[in-house]
Design a protein around this motif. Structure first.
Motif, mmCIF file in Angstrom:
data_model
loop_
_atom_site.group_PDB
_atom_site.id
_atom_site.type_symbol
_atom_site.label_atom_id
_atom_site.label_comp_id
_atom_site.label_asym_id
_atom_site.label_seq_id
_atom_site.Cartn_x
_atom_site.Cartn_y
_atom_site.Cartn_z
ATOM 1 N N GLY A 88 -44.485 25.007 -28.650
ATOM 2 C CA GLY A 88 -43.790 23.734 -28.853
ATOM 3 C C GLY A 88 -44.377 22.656 -27.948
ATOM 4 O O GLY A 88 -44.603 21.519 -28.368
ATOM 5 N N ARG A 89 -44.653 23.028 -26.695
ATOM 6 C CA ARG A 89 -45.239 22.045 -25.761
ATOM 7 C C ARG A 89 -46.632 21.632 -26.230
ATOM 8 O O ARG A 89 -47.002 20.463 -26.127
ATOM 9 N N LEU A 90 -47.383 22.595 -26.732
ATOM 10 C CA LEU A 90 -48.738 22.275 -27.203
ATOM 11 C C LEU A 90 -48.668 21.255 -28.344
ATOM 12 O O LEU A 90 -49.414 20.271 -28.355
ATOM 13 N N GLY A 150 -57.906 40.758 -15.579
ATOM 14 C CA GLY A 150 -58.665 40.723 -14.328
ATOM 15 C C GLY A 150 -58.473 39.437 -13.538
ATOM 16 O O GLY A 150 -58.935 39.334 -12.407
ATOM 17 N N THR A 151 -57.810 38.431 -14.134
ATOM 18 C CA THR A 151 -57.614 37.169 -13.413
ATOM 19 C C THR A 151 -56.297 37.214 -12.638
ATOM 20 O O THR A 151 -55.386 37.972 -12.979
ATOM 21 N N LYS A 152 -56.218 36.370 -11.620
ATOM 22 C CA LYS A 152 -55.025 36.328 -10.770
ATOM 23 C C LYS A 152 -53.783 35.965 -11.596
ATOM 24 O O LYS A 152 -52.729 36.579 -11.455
ATOM 25 N N ALA A 153 -53.935 34.949 -12.462
ATOM 26 C CA ALA A 153 -52.765 34.465 -13.205
ATOM 27 C C ALA A 153 -52.206 35.526 -14.152
ATOM 28 O O ALA A 153 -51.021 35.483 -14.502
ATOM 29 N N SER A 154 -53.045 36.479 -14.549
ATOM 30 C CA SER A 154 -52.542 37.513 -15.470
ATOM 31 C C SER A 154 -51.512 38.401 -14.765
ATOM 32 O O SER A 154 -50.764 39.130 -15.408
ATOM 33 N N GLU A 155 -51.478 38.322 -13.416
ATOM 34 C CA GLU A 155 -50.485 39.118 -12.669
ATOM 35 C C GLU A 155 -49.199 38.333 -12.423
ATOM 36 O O GLU A 155 -48.221 38.885 -11.938
ATOM 37 N N TYR A 156 -49.222 37.014 -12.709
ATOM 38 C CA TYR A 156 -48.018 36.209 -12.464
ATOM 39 C C TYR A 156 -46.901 36.669 -13.392
ATOM 40 O O TYR A 156 -47.130 36.946 -14.570
ATOM 41 N N ARG A 157 -45.698 36.692 -12.837
ATOM 42 C CA ARG A 157 -44.569 37.242 -13.600
ATOM 43 C C ARG A 157 -43.862 36.219 -14.490
ATOM 44 O O ARG A 157 -43.339 36.568 -15.536
ATOM 45 N N GLU A 158 -43.832 34.944 -14.017
ATOM 46 C CA GLU A 158 -42.960 33.968 -14.710
ATOM 47 C C GLU A 158 -43.598 33.468 -16.002
ATOM 48 O O GLU A 158 -43.997 32.305 -16.110
ATOM 49 N N ARG A 159 -43.721 34.324 -16.975
ATOM 50 C CA ARG A 159 -44.360 33.939 -18.240
ATOM 51 C C ARG A 159 -43.510 32.938 -19.020
ATOM 52 O O ARG A 159 -42.285 33.056 -19.057
ATOM 53 N N VAL A 160 -44.172 31.989 -19.644
ATOM 54 C CA VAL A 160 -43.480 31.031 -20.518
ATOM 55 C C VAL A 160 -43.474 31.645 -21.921
ATOM 56 O O VAL A 160 -44.531 32.055 -22.415
ATOM 57 N N PRO A 161 -42.306 31.745 -22.563
ATOM 58 C CA PRO A 161 -42.279 32.343 -23.910
ATOM 59 C C PRO A 161 -43.231 31.611 -24.861
ATOM 60 O O PRO A 161 -43.380 30.387 -24.777
#
Ligand code: SF4
Length: 315
Positions: free
Chosen positions: A233-235, A216-227
């Motif tokens: 690894g970044r975390l 339901g959030t806007k970002a959940s529709e963003y396409r450029e997902r980070v694997p």
């Protein structure tokens, strides 16, 4: 699609469940109008609604005869407190009113949105004797591109400027934050910007997360997902950097004395007590249980990442 709650009244006089005996959480507002693209609070809890100052003050006053000495004023974005009320009041003003209540010795508040942290509030934090020297100020990312995608409405430069102002006004302030890595579209350069901000600001602590989409959030529709592997690894890299800084900052406290509100028996060691400094650092020390609920003065002997070891100087 989630229906946004429309009832703007916050019910008063409901029974309160308080887990702690000496420190109490007092909500000052509910909901949020900010619509950060990763967050579902505005959909789940509705729009910002502030409690009347009169009701908040009454609740805090009633805590004193019950033995409470510290209050934490709560809201998703306390800095916008009062904007929806008819009476002319803001959060800085509310802090001033709570500060006058006899018997309460410490005031904390959370959470603050950087875009709404005013100069007036910083001045009140500096001048009000009961307001503790700790601020949780979620930055979320050090990359302007990612901050824009998150709809945070500030830049990394504005955030760093805010931290400079806070440290100028209150040099001993403890700063903590929230950071999300792996947000959609975050590239290695953006992550480096986050690491750079963390190194510059030198937070006392950070709650770190790897992005995961909320329905339901806007970002959940963003396409450029980070694997996931890249985000994970970044975390790990971020946690490593922050832990080093946390330890260095805690080590700088060794030898210093602090007022501690003794909260109870240590969670890690049944033979010791633990409490918090005004800067919200946990201090573990040897002492008798009749000190629980009292203020003591302790000297820091040793620093770890999560807690400090200390000894009683006076009680
Ligand atoms: S992250 Fe915080 S400020 Fe942003 S929408 Fe959620 S509750 Fe509001």
């Amino acid at each position: 699609i989630v229906k946004v709650e429309e009832n703007r009244i916050i019910p008063e006089n409901l029974p309160k469940l308080r887990k702690r005996k000496f420190t109490a959480f007092v909500p000052v507002m509910r909901g949020c109008d900010n619509f950060c693209s990763f967050c579902n609070v505005p959909y789940v809890r509705g729009r910002e609604r502030s409690r009347l100052a009169h009701d908040i003050l009454k609740e805090v006053e009633e805590l004193v005869p019950q033995g409470y000495k510290e209050v934490t004023l709560l809201g998703q974005n306390v800095n916008s407190y009062g904007k929806d009320l008819e009476e002319r009041i803001d959060f800085a003003h509310l802090l001033g009113l709570v500060n006058k209540i006899e018997g309460i010795r410490r005031i904390r508040f959370t959470t603050s949105h950087p875009k709404d942290l005013s100069d007036k509030l910083i001045k009140m934090m500096r001048d009000l004797d009961k307001v503790c020297e700790h601020l949780h100020l979620p930055v979320q990312s050090g990359s302007n591109k990612v901050l824009s995608g998150m709809n945070r409405k500030y830049t990394r430069e504005e955030y760093i400027n805010l931290v400079d102002k806070l440290r100028q006004a209150i040099p001993e302030i403890t700063l903590t934050t929230d950071i999300i890595v792996g947000f959609p579209g975050e590239e290695e350069g953006d992550f480096q910007d986050t690491l750079d901000l963390v190194e510059r600001v030198r937070f006392d602590g950070a709650f770190t997360f790897c992005y995961s989409p909320l329905q339901g959030t806007k970002a959940s529709e963003y396409r450029e997902r980070v694997p996931d592997k890249v985000g994970g690894g970044r975390l790990r890299r971020l946690i490593e950097v922050q832990q080093k800084i946390t330890l260095e900052r805690n080590k700088s406290l060794v030898g210093k004395k602090f007022e501690i509100l003794v909260e109870g028996v240590s969670k890690k060691s049944p033979y010791e007590l633990e409490g918090r400094t005004r800067g919200n650092k946990i201090v573990v020390f040897k002492g008798k249980e009749d000190l629980i609920g009292r203020f003591i003065l302790a000297r820091v002997l040793k620093a770890g990442c999560w807690a400090l070891k200390g000894e009683i100087v006076s009680c």
